[in-house]
Design a protein around this motif. Structure first.
Motif, PDB file in Angstrom:
ATOM      1  N   LEU A 168       6.963 -10.918 -13.642  1.00  0.00           N
ATOM      2  CA  LEU A 168       7.824 -10.046 -13.995  1.00  0.00           C
ATOM      3  C   LEU A 168       7.140  -8.664 -14.397  1.00  0.00           C
ATOM      4  N   LEU A 169       6.135  -9.051 -15.054  1.00  0.00           N
ATOM      5  CA  LEU A 169       5.260  -7.538 -15.202  1.00  0.00           C
ATOM      6  C   LEU A 169       4.812  -7.249 -14.117  1.00  0.00           C
ATOM      7  N   ILE A 170       4.129  -8.153 -13.036  1.00  0.00           N
ATOM      8  CA  ILE A 170       3.564  -7.491 -11.687  1.00  0.00           C
ATOM      9  C   ILE A 170       4.526  -6.948 -10.891  1.00  0.00           C
ATOM     10  N   THR A 171       5.852  -7.201 -10.944  1.00  0.00           N
ATOM     11  CA  THR A 171       6.872  -6.626 -10.004  1.00  0.00           C
ATOM     12  C   THR A 171       7.498  -5.387 -10.879  1.00  0.00           C
ATOM     13  N   LEU A 172       6.765  -5.033 -11.940  1.00  0.00           N
ATOM     14  CA  LEU A 172       7.459  -3.716 -12.536  1.00  0.00           C
ATOM     15  C   LEU A 172       7.484  -2.563 -11.489  1.00  0.00           C
ATOM     16  N   PRO A 173       6.285  -2.184 -11.058  1.00  0.00           N
ATOM     17  CA  PRO A 173       6.350  -1.075 -10.085  1.00  0.00           C
ATOM     18  C   PRO A 173       7.206  -0.947  -9.080  1.00  0.00           C
ATOM     19  N   SER A 174       7.460  -2.165  -8.423  1.00  0.00           N
ATOM     20  CA  SER A 174       8.560  -2.255  -7.545  1.00  0.00           C
ATOM     21  C   SER A 174       9.984  -2.224  -7.779  1.00  0.00           C
ATOM     22  N   ILE A 175      10.243  -2.748  -9.062  1.00  0.00           N
ATOM     23  CA  ILE A 175      11.334  -2.671  -9.672  1.00  0.00           C
ATOM     24  C   ILE A 175      11.759  -1.103  -9.951  1.00  0.00           C
ATOM     25  N   LEU A 176      10.572  -0.407 -10.526  1.00  0.00           N
ATOM     26  CA  LEU A 176      10.983   1.024 -11.031  1.00  0.00           C
ATOM     27  C   LEU A 176      11.205   1.766  -9.734  1.00  0.00           C
ATOM     28  N   VAL A 177      10.589   1.439  -8.632  1.00  0.00           N
ATOM     29  CA  VAL A 177      10.765   2.309  -6.973  1.00  0.00           C
ATOM     30  C   VAL A 177      12.354   1.856  -6.777  1.00  0.00           C
ATOM     31  N   PHE A 178      12.748   0.739  -6.742  1.00  0.00           N
ATOM     32  CA  PHE A 178      13.947   0.159  -6.319  1.00  0.00           C
ATOM     33  C   PHE A 178      15.046   1.020  -7.159  1.00  0.00           C
ATOM     34  N   THR A 179      15.061   0.924  -8.357  1.00  0.00           N
ATOM     35  CA  THR A 179      15.883   1.659  -9.381  1.00  0.00           C
ATOM     36  C   THR A 179      15.902   3.208  -9.544  1.00  0.00           C
ATOM     37  N   SER A 180      14.652   3.637  -8.971  1.00  0.00           N
ATOM     38  CA  SER A 180      14.761   5.168  -8.919  1.00  0.00           C
ATOM     39  C   SER A 180      15.413   5.668  -7.592  1.00  0.00           C
ATOM     40  N   ILE A 181      15.518   4.781  -6.473  1.00  0.00           N
ATOM     41  CA  ILE A 181      15.947   4.993  -5.096  1.00  0.00           C
ATOM     42  C   ILE A 181      17.502   4.617  -5.487  1.00  0.00           C
ATOM     43  N   TYR A 182      17.854   3.781  -6.498  1.00  0.00           N
ATOM     44  CA  TYR A 182      19.451   3.705  -6.491  1.00  0.00           C
ATOM     45  C   TYR A 182      19.953   4.572  -7.124  1.00  0.00           C
ATOM     46  N   PHE A 183      19.355   5.027  -8.422  1.00  0.00           N
ATOM     47  CA  PHE A 183      19.834   6.159  -9.213  1.00  0.00           C
ATOM     48  C   PHE A 183      19.875   7.623  -8.354  1.00  0.00           C
ATOM     49  N   THR A 184      18.997   7.626  -7.690  1.00  0.00           N
ATOM     50  CA  THR A 184      18.936   8.846  -6.948  1.00  0.00           C
ATOM     51  C   THR A 184      19.723   9.179  -5.975  1.00  0.00           C
ATOM     52  N   THR A 185      20.080   8.179  -5.146  1.00  0.00           N
ATOM     53  CA  THR A 185      21.211   8.214  -4.149  1.00  0.00           C
ATOM     54  C   THR A 185      22.637   8.127  -4.976  1.00  0.00           C
ATOM     55  N   LYS A 186      22.746   7.239  -5.899  1.00  0.00           N
ATOM     56  CA  LYS A 186      23.859   7.515  -6.617  1.00  0.00           C
ATOM     57  C   LYS A 186      24.038   8.984  -7.249  1.00  0.00           C
ATOM     58  N   SER A 187      23.122   9.636  -7.688  1.00  0.00           N
ATOM     59  CA  SER A 187      23.405  10.999  -8.215  1.00  0.00           C
ATOM     60  C   SER A 187      23.378  12.162  -7.031  1.00  0.00           C
ATOM     61  N   LEU A 188      22.879  11.704  -5.868  1.00  0.00           N
ATOM     62  CA  LEU A 188      23.014  12.550  -4.581  1.00  0.00           C
ATOM     63  C   LEU A 188      24.550  12.492  -4.120  1.00  0.00           C
ATOM     64  N   PHE A 189      24.976  11.380  -4.145  1.00  0.00           N
ATOM     65  CA  PHE A 189      26.376  11.223  -3.350  1.00  0.00           C
ATOM     66  C   PHE A 189      27.525  10.860  -4.387  1.00  0.00           C
ATOM     67  N   ASN A 190      27.378  11.447  -5.556  1.00  0.00           N
ATOM     68  CA  ASN A 190      28.235  11.136  -6.557  1.00  0.00           C
ATOM     69  C   ASN A 190      29.492  12.163  -6.215  1.00  0.00           C
ATOM     70  N   LYS A 191      30.675  11.556  -6.427  1.00  0.00           N
ATOM     71  CA  LYS A 191      31.820  12.424  -6.103  1.00  0.00           C
ATOM     72  C   LYS A 191      32.274  13.473  -7.229  1.00  0.00           C
ATOM     73  N   ASN A 192      31.781  13.338  -8.222  1.00  0.00           N
ATOM     74  CA  ASN A 192      31.932  14.397  -9.109  1.00  0.00           C
ATOM     75  C   ASN A 192      30.880  15.667  -9.239  1.00  0.00           C
ATOM     76  N   GLY A 193      30.130  15.471  -8.155  1.00  0.00           N
ATOM     77  CA  GLY A 193      28.961  16.441  -8.097  1.00  0.00           C
ATOM     78  C   GLY A 193      27.589  15.862  -8.708  1.00  0.00           C
ATOM     79  N   LEU A 194      26.690  16.739  -8.719  1.00  0.00           N
ATOM     80  CA  LEU A 194      25.496  16.231  -9.367  1.00  0.00           C
ATOM     81  C   LEU A 194      25.543  15.995 -11.036  1.00  0.00           C
ATOM     82  N   LEU A 195      24.699  15.157 -11.500  1.00  0.00           N
ATOM     83  CA  LEU A 195      24.805  14.935 -13.098  1.00  0.00           C
ATOM     84  C   LEU A 195      24.293  16.405 -13.487  1.00  0.00           C
ATOM     85  N   PRO A 196      24.736  16.695 -14.650  1.00  0.00           N
ATOM     86  CA  PRO A 196      24.624  18.134 -15.328  1.00  0.00           C
ATOM     87  C   PRO A 196      22.863  18.328 -15.554  1.00  0.00           C
TER      88      PRO A 196
END
Length: 158
Positions: free
Chosen positions: A92-120
């Motif tokens: 779990l500790l060794i996979t932390l860099p990859s987990i951070l990349v996957f969560t960054s991709i998820y939240f970035t695409t979620k923010s880009l394609f959010n119906k209410n516009g971008l986060l403030p």
């Protein structure tokens, strides 16, 4: 946006650390995935993280580009970790860099394609925003001043 700022910084630093750690114990890069991941970490750390504070949409686009540059290395890294088929808690500790990349991709695409516009945008003191903007850039410049003499173009040759 401050969560994405911190996520970008952590993903870039941890992936840079893992790549340079493996480079230090090997005879060089075997393919171009770590080189692209180094470039992606540089884009995330000194490009996307500061830009996201003032220009949110541009910062998100630069952030997704940086994360996508790191993604092939993260997938290869996870594949090599799980080839042993032995689970221990250090995984779990060794996979932390990859987990951070996957969560960054998820939240970035979620923010880009959010119906209410971008986060403030970040509503903070202008001095704090300026300090957060220049900190990664200044750290990169200091890194290049102190450790740039050890880098050379031959290290990227396969």
């Amino acid at each position: 946006m401050i969560k994405l700022y911190i996520g970008y910084i952590l993903a870039a630093v941890f992936n840079f650390y893992v790549i340079m750690l493996y480079y230090g114990v090997s005879t060089g890069f075997a393919n171009y995935a770590p080189v692209a991941a180094l470039l992606g970490a540089l884009v995330l750390f000194s490009g996307a993280a500061p830009i996201i504070l003032y220009k949110t949409r541009v910062g998100l686009i630069v952030g997704i580009i940086g994360c996508l540059l790191i993604l092939p290395f993260s997938i290869m890294f996870l594949k090599s970790i799980f080839e042993d088929e032995i689970f221990n808690w250090r995984l779990l500790l060794i996979t932390l860099p990859s987990i951070l990349v996957f969560t960054s991709i998820y939240f970035t695409t979620k923010s880009l394609f959010n119906k209410n516009g971008l986060l403030p945008d970040i509503q903070a003191n202008k001095l704090i925003k300026l300090l957060l903007f220049f900190t990664p850039i200044l750290l990169l410049i200091l890194y290049l001043i102190f450790y740039g003499q050890y880098w050379h173009w031959n290290m990227f040759r396969m």
